[in-house]
Structures are given as structure tokens and as C-alpha cells.
Design a protein around this motif. Sequence first.
Motif, PDB file in Angstrom:
ATOM      1  N   ASP B  33      21.194   4.319 -14.243  1.00 54.93           N
ATOM      2  CA  ASP B  33      21.349   4.285 -13.037  1.00 54.93           C
ATOM      3  C   ASP B  33      21.302   5.897 -12.331  1.00 54.93           C
ATOM      4  O   ASP B  33      20.511   6.166 -11.549  1.00 54.93           O
ATOM      5  CB  ASP B  33      22.650   3.650 -12.548  1.00 54.93           C
ATOM      6  N   GLY B  36      18.064   7.513 -12.992  1.00 54.81           N
ATOM      7  CA  GLY B  36      16.547   6.820 -12.044  1.00 54.81           C
ATOM      8  C   GLY B  36      15.612   6.443 -13.137  1.00 54.81           C
ATOM      9  O   GLY B  36      15.790   6.404 -14.172  1.00 54.81           O
ATOM     10  N   ASP B  37      14.317   6.363 -12.573  1.00 55.79           N
ATOM     11  CA  ASP B  37      13.067   5.852 -13.221  1.00 55.79           C
ATOM     12  C   ASP B  37      12.896   6.585 -14.570  1.00 55.79           C
ATOM     13  O   ASP B  37      12.613   7.872 -14.446  1.00 55.79           O
ATOM     14  CB  ASP B  37      11.922   5.897 -12.566  1.00 55.79           C
ATOM     15  N   VAL B  39      10.952   7.643 -17.684  1.00 58.27           N
ATOM     16  CA  VAL B  39       9.438   7.776 -17.849  1.00 58.27           C
ATOM     17  C   VAL B  39       8.865   7.965 -19.165  1.00 58.27           C
ATOM     18  O   VAL B  39       7.786   8.189 -19.536  1.00 58.27           O
ATOM     19  CB  VAL B  39       8.672   8.543 -16.763  1.00 58.27           C
ATOM     20  N   GLU B  60      13.923  11.242 -20.178  1.00 59.70           N
ATOM     21  CA  GLU B  60      13.357  11.766 -19.163  1.00 59.70           C
ATOM     22  C   GLU B  60      13.029  10.888 -18.016  1.00 59.70           C
ATOM     23  O   GLU B  60      12.443   9.925 -18.188  1.00 59.70           O
ATOM     24  CB  GLU B  60      12.050  12.722 -19.222  1.00 59.70           C
ATOM     25  N   SER B  61      13.611  10.984 -16.805  1.00 58.42           N
ATOM     26  CA  SER B  61      13.275  10.642 -15.550  1.00 58.42           C
ATOM     27  C   SER B  61      12.076  11.263 -14.803  1.00 58.42           C
ATOM     28  O   SER B  61      11.717  12.449 -15.380  1.00 58.42           O
ATOM     29  CB  SER B  61      14.663  10.341 -14.612  1.00 58.42           C
ATOM     30  N   VAL B  62      11.635  10.902 -13.749  1.00 55.71           N
ATOM     31  CA  VAL B  62      10.528  11.429 -12.857  1.00 55.71           C
ATOM     32  C   VAL B  62      11.267  13.017 -12.611  1.00 55.71           C
ATOM     33  O   VAL B  62      10.544  13.985 -12.491  1.00 55.71           O
ATOM     34  CB  VAL B  62      10.370  10.855 -11.760  1.00 55.71           C
ATOM     35  N   GLU B  88      10.674   2.460 -19.367  1.00 54.49           N
ATOM     36  CA  GLU B  88      11.518   1.705 -18.403  1.00 54.49           C
ATOM     37  C   GLU B  88      12.307   0.869 -18.658  1.00 54.49           C
ATOM     38  O   GLU B  88      13.241   0.282 -18.032  1.00 54.49           O
ATOM     39  CB  GLU B  88      10.523   1.304 -17.288  1.00 54.49           C
TER      40      GLU B  88
END
Lengths: 365, 128
Positions: B33, B36-37, B39, B60-62, B88
Amino acid sequence: MRVKKTPLNEEHRKLGGRMVEFGGWEMPVQYTGVIEEHLAVRNAAGLFDVSHMGEIEVRGGGGLAFIQELTINDASLLVNGQVQYSALCYPHGGVVDDVTLYRFDGDHYLFCVNAANTDKDFAWMEAALEDGGFADVQLRNRSDDFAQLALQGPASEAILTRLTNTDLKKIPYYHFYEGLVAEVPVIISRTGYTGEDGFELYFAPDCAETLWKALLETGAGDGLLPIGLGARDTLRLEMKYALYGHELSEEISPLEGGLGWITKLEKASFIGREALRRQKEEGVPRRLVALTLTEPGVPRADYPVYEGERRVGVVTSGTLSPSLRVGIALALVEPDCAVIGTPLQIGIRSRTVAAVVVKPPFVRK
Amino acid sequence: MEFPEEYRYTEEHEWVLVEDQLVTVGISDFAQDALGDVVFVELPEVGTLLEAGKPFGVVESVKAVSDVYAPVSGEVIEVNEELPDAPETINTSPYEDGWMIKIKISDAAELDDLMDADAYQAFIEEEA
């Protein structure tokens, strides 16, 4: 330094915004998620609180001459109600800030500047005003007088039309109009930094909540979402738009950072002109390129760029493109590596990942 | 936010599920959480020897890059091969489909250093 809050701070929290410090301001980085918010702007519409941006007003008959000395673009080309993208440079050619310039009339202009640079820009302008001996110019930092929202995306015009009597179809790209939105006096500017059609709205801070809520409510059925800084960054990056501190800085000239198109060396005089003219004649030492990864990976700012064994540059911004689902980057590289189609490699931790120089923007509308 | 009782947790927000001498490792609901997204995921190869507390992979997230740390020492005997193609999954199913690696543990005593669900929740609240 105390972290500043926009008038919408509480609204962001109510909507689940994840708050971070950015340029001295507490801002939402995301609400539901960067990818969802990014795609909402590309496919429908998004609403950004950009009240942290600074506004500096120039008034008086000597205003245009002063602005011409201060900026690299040609402000004499502006007509009333028009906006121009421009930049302020140091004498050595590095960038003080990139800005937009609004012409209300010949005696009244407004700069919109980056949040973190507002005080620096104002001091720079004040010093230039004093040094240049310009008569009849009044300079005011009006950042506290304006809140700002950006409504961006293909549904923007349809959404905004419901809240205003202004005929938005009569406002061309990079022009503005003073009108009412939800009964609030607003500067309606057809500008933005996402690559989408859209508007930037300037108005009194105590009206921010009214406008924010009215826009979100009327746009809900169109898929309008509140958008944080995370998607603001991925959206501008997909268009190869420069971000101060990354593609432009005191150490990076506008010619290097991809702003040759607004650098009007034919202008008689402006601060930094001689250095930039010399740089153009001698050839820029590095150029900003758009890179697409041809292998899985996520490029980030400061990662090295190689051509085989040779280190040829550095990534200035990078991400996984939410639209394309591949890694994309902007990088400053040696000029011989800047040709479209050149295969390069990006150092990501212990490995190198293949990339290719592509023609920007990454995403075409 | 969920913190299954049968799992143990690290201060770096990994979870561990112990079955005999085998531990499965992923990142917690709290961690996904916060990121975040997600990727991109980088995992070690089968056979890699891990040392407790040292990074074994990357999520890694965005917006950000995060190392993932080995909760215990041992040998990687299986990796979630589907994860790099569907990173994801870490967001949608952090405790099940989003598992990352299985380790054959070399020193069972290291498990005593990990937190149970209650202690981990208290740890997160303290950090916030």
C-alpha cells in the motif's frame, strides 16, 4: 522552513490523498493510484491542485522591455489574452526557472513560476529590475493572492462548460479569458502540462473549496478524478516536457535541456544571450533525448547512460510509462548519441538495460 | 489492511510463512500500500544463498525503488516465476499470489527475531 499548505489541504485528506513535501509545500502524491489517475487524464479528465505554483505580476509601461531582458522567448509576439512558455536564464546560460507568461494588456503581465523557485525568481527579477534601470515597472509577488487548479484531459471542455457562460471554444490553446466559473471570478487559461486539452484556472484562495467541489461533482459522470503529483510527473514525462531540477537547472542550459525552440537568440538582448549564442555556435556539449527501454526495467533520474563501454550521459527523469507499459526516460547525452534510433544502454543497479533514442513525445494524441 | 495471524513479519515489511524447514517470503499489505502501483520486480535465481538482513530482490512502483531483504539466511529453492510478468499481483494479493521466494532455512533460531502479527501492527503504528 515551514511546510506550506494549499487551501485544499483538508479536501485532499478527505479524498484519501497521500501527502508528501514537495518544493516546500505539502501536496498529495496520489489518491487512488498513479496509474489509474494517469489514465483518467489521458482518457477522460483529471483535476490537479496546483495552488503551490507562484505568480509574479509585472505592471507599467516599461513592463515589456523589462520582460524582454528577463526572458529567453520573444514576449513582443504576445497579444492581449495570450500565454507564452518561456524561461529565465543566468548570464552563464544556466536556467533560473521555466515559466509561463500571461499578457493582459501592454501594461500588465503575469508570470506563473515553479513553486520551489518562487522566492528565488522574485529576487532574481527584482535584482534585474534594479540593475537594468527600467523606468515605470512595478513588480509584485502575488503568489498568496492566487489559488490554481488544472483541469486536464479530453473531457475538460465539456466539464467546464457546465460551470461557465464563457464560450470555451473561443479560447485557443495558450490563450486565456477572464470569466466566471461556478460564480467565482477566474482566469481561464487553455494551458497545461499533460499533453491533453485542458485548462488552468487562477482565482482567489478563499474560493478554492467551492471550485474544487463544483468541478469534481459536475465531472464525476465523465470519469473526472482528483490527480496527485505522481501522475502529474508521469504525464509530463510521456510528453518530454521539462521539469525544473531535472531537465533544466542552473547547470543545464535551455539549449541542452530541449528548449531551443523558445530560445530566441535573434532578440537584441536578454540575460544569458551571449553565453547561449556562444554555446550554439560551438555546439552544445550534451543534448536531451527521449529513450525507450527495449528490455524490462524502470529507468530513474541519475542512472548512467552508456554506448557500449563508453559512458555518454545520465538519465534526468525516468519511469514506467503508464500509457505504454514500458520504461521511458529523458537523458542528457553527448551530441553524437542524440540521433533518433541510436541504441544506448541504461545502467540499472548491477546490469545494463537496452534502450533506443526515440522521437518525442512518447505518447501521441 | 490485513495482517494474517499465521505469518511473521520483519521491520523491513517482509512477511514469512514457515512450513517445516521451508519459508515463503513476500511483502506485507502495509508495504504494498505504501509503495503504490508495483510495476517491476527483480528476484534472485534458484540456488542463491541469502544472508538474513541483506537485500535479495527489488520491488519498484511508478515512483520508487525498494529493496526487499532476506528475513532469514538460507538457500533460494523456488521463485515466483509469474511475478516479473505480472508485478501488480503484489498489490492485489500480497500474501498469496504475490509471494516472492521460498527459502530453505539454514538457522531456525533466526525465526525468533521476527514479529508476530500483533507485534508487527504495533510496530507500524509506532512508525507512523
